[in-house]
Design an enzyme around this catalytic site. Structure first.
Site, short mmCIF file in Angstrom:
data_model
loop_
_atom_site.label_atom_id
_atom_site.label_comp_id
_atom_site.label_asym_id
_atom_site.label_seq_id
_atom_site.Cartn_x
_atom_site.Cartn_y
_atom_site.Cartn_z
N GLU A 119 5.71 -4.79 -3.42
CA GLU A 119 5.00 -5.93 -2.86
C GLU A 119 4.46 -6.76 -4.02
O GLU A 119 3.82 -6.22 -4.93
CB GLU A 119 3.86 -5.43 -1.97
CG GLU A 119 4.36 -4.54 -0.83
CD GLU A 119 3.25 -3.89 -0.02
OE1 GLU A 119 2.08 -3.90 -0.50
OE2 GLU A 119 3.53 -3.38 1.07
N CYS B 57 -9.81 -10.75 -0.50
CA CYS B 57 -9.04 -9.52 -0.74
C CYS B 57 -9.95 -8.29 -0.62
O CYS B 57 -11.06 -8.26 -1.16
CB CYS B 57 -8.43 -9.56 -2.13
SG CYS B 57 -7.48 -8.07 -2.55
N ASP B 58 -9.47 -7.25 0.10
CA ASP B 58 -10.28 -6.05 0.31
C ASP B 58 -9.71 -4.82 -0.38
O ASP B 58 -10.08 -3.69 -0.08
CB ASP B 58 -10.44 -5.77 1.81
CG ASP B 58 -9.11 -5.50 2.51
OD1 ASP B 58 -8.05 -5.61 1.86
OD2 ASP B 58 -9.12 -5.19 3.73
N THR B 59 -8.78 -5.01 -1.31
CA THR B 59 -8.13 -3.89 -2.00
C THR B 59 -8.81 -3.60 -3.33
O THR B 59 -9.11 -4.51 -4.09
CB THR B 59 -6.64 -4.22 -2.25
OG1 THR B 59 -6.01 -4.49 -1.01
CG2 THR B 59 -5.95 -3.04 -2.94
N CYS C 155 -7.01 -15.80 -2.48
CA CYS C 155 -7.16 -14.35 -2.23
C CYS C 155 -8.39 -13.72 -2.85
O CYS C 155 -8.93 -12.76 -2.27
CB CYS C 155 -5.90 -13.61 -2.66
SG CYS C 155 -5.41 -13.85 -4.38
N PHE D 189 2.94 5.70 -1.12
CA PHE D 189 2.46 4.48 -1.77
C PHE D 189 1.99 4.79 -3.18
O PHE D 189 1.32 5.81 -3.41
CB PHE D 189 1.31 3.86 -0.96
CG PHE D 189 1.75 2.86 0.08
CD1 PHE D 189 1.38 1.53 -0.03
CD2 PHE D 189 2.54 3.26 1.14
CE1 PHE D 189 1.80 0.61 0.92
CE2 PHE D 189 2.96 2.35 2.09
CZ PHE D 189 2.59 1.01 1.98
N CYS E 10 -4.42 -7.04 -11.57
CA CYS E 10 -3.85 -8.18 -10.86
C CYS E 10 -4.08 -9.44 -11.69
O CYS E 10 -5.05 -9.51 -12.44
CB CYS E 10 -4.51 -8.33 -9.48
SG CYS E 10 -3.83 -9.67 -8.47
N HIS F 195 -1.49 -0.10 10.20
CA HIS F 195 -2.14 1.08 9.62
C HIS F 195 -3.65 1.06 9.88
O HIS F 195 -4.27 2.12 10.07
CB HIS F 195 -1.85 1.19 8.12
CG HIS F 195 -2.23 -0.02 7.33
ND1 HIS F 195 -1.59 -1.21 7.45
CD2 HIS F 195 -3.20 -0.20 6.40
CE1 HIS F 195 -2.14 -2.10 6.63
NE2 HIS F 195 -3.12 -1.51 5.98
#
Length: 265
Positions: free
Chosen positions: A150, A85-87, A81, A54, A60, A259
């Protein structure tokens, strides 16, 4: 701190340690703000369980990534989002890499087992199409990688992946997880369409789903259309709704984040 969160911080710290002081080269060298590069398993969709490298790009166009900006950016963009969003794709802690340096990092992760190296790379973010380009795809292809990306669907493939000579050099596999209404999406085509439930529903993306490329399964052309429960305080509600929607709309299937179940990042 969860196992996957701890692993994510380790990946980011490792990249910054190795590449944080990399020479910038000439001012004309394209550089990609990269948050982390790591070997793992694809956890979602058609390729769930497949070994992959990855590449997480910083930045973003839906949310700054700062918790204090969640409500502000949700109003600014009209996207849900930012609220869940947790990223971590913030530019803080990212490293700017040339295509050659980025490829070297990918190869280092991919070749952990030289006898059977990984040759599948996933470009993610944030929104990777703000940075990923034809030159990077060509470099990865030259190293025999199959490339997936993605995207939220707000950047065209032509805009992101047209080379200097006008040739379109797209990734091999495109996953779209839209965060805006269908009429605001510009992505020309995709291989998978993933709606995060409960904020996004099949009835609102029927026409957009027609942009999906078909793939033969059991002798018939199939489209990969997913309903993925939001992983938040609403997870139980979201899971029930995803199951219900899949039963009402049988062309859609429920996707889970395997995952996280496996404890890998």
């Amino acid at each position: 701190m969860s196992t996957t969160t701890a692993a994510r911080h380790t990946h980011e710290a490792g990249l910054a340690t190795r590449r944080g002081d990399s020479p910038r080269g000439t001012t004309r060298t394209r550089r990609y703000a990269t948050k982390a590069i790591w070997r793992t398993l694809q956890g979602e969709g058609a390729w769930a369980g497949r070994a992959a490298v990855f590449v997480r790009f910083a930045g973003c166009n839906m949310w700054s990534g700062e918790a204090a900006h969640r409500d502000r950016d949700a109003v600014r963009t009209g996207a849900a989002c930012p609220l869940w969003c947790d990223t971590d794709f913030r530019k803080r802690g990212s490293v700017k890499l040339s295509a050659a340096d980025l490829l070297a990092e990918v190869l280092q992760a991919a070749d952990a087992n030289p006898a059977d190296p990984v040759r599948f790379v996933v470009l993610t973010g944030g929104e990777p199409l703000l940075q990923a380009d034809a030159a990077l795809i060509e470099a990865l292809h030259d190293a025999d990688f199959e490339v997936a990306t993605e995207t939220n669907g707000t950047v065209t493939l032509a805009q992101a992946f047209t080379s200097k000579d006008g040739t379109l050099v797209p990734p091999d596999w495109v996953v779209c997880s839209p965060k805006l209404p269908a009429e605001r999406l510009v992505l020309e085509w995709m291989d998978e369409l993933k709606l995060v439930v409960p904020d996004y529903h099949p009835a609102d993306y029927g026409t957009f789903a027609e942009r999906l490329r078909t793939h033969p399964v059991a002798g018939r052309p199939r489209r990969y259309q997913w309903l993925q429960p939001e992983d938040s305080a609403r997870r139980v509600e979201a899971t029930r709704l995803a199951v219900s929607l899949a039963q009402q709309h049988p062309a859609w299937r429920v996707s889970v984040q395997t995952h996280k179940m496996l404890g890998v990042d």
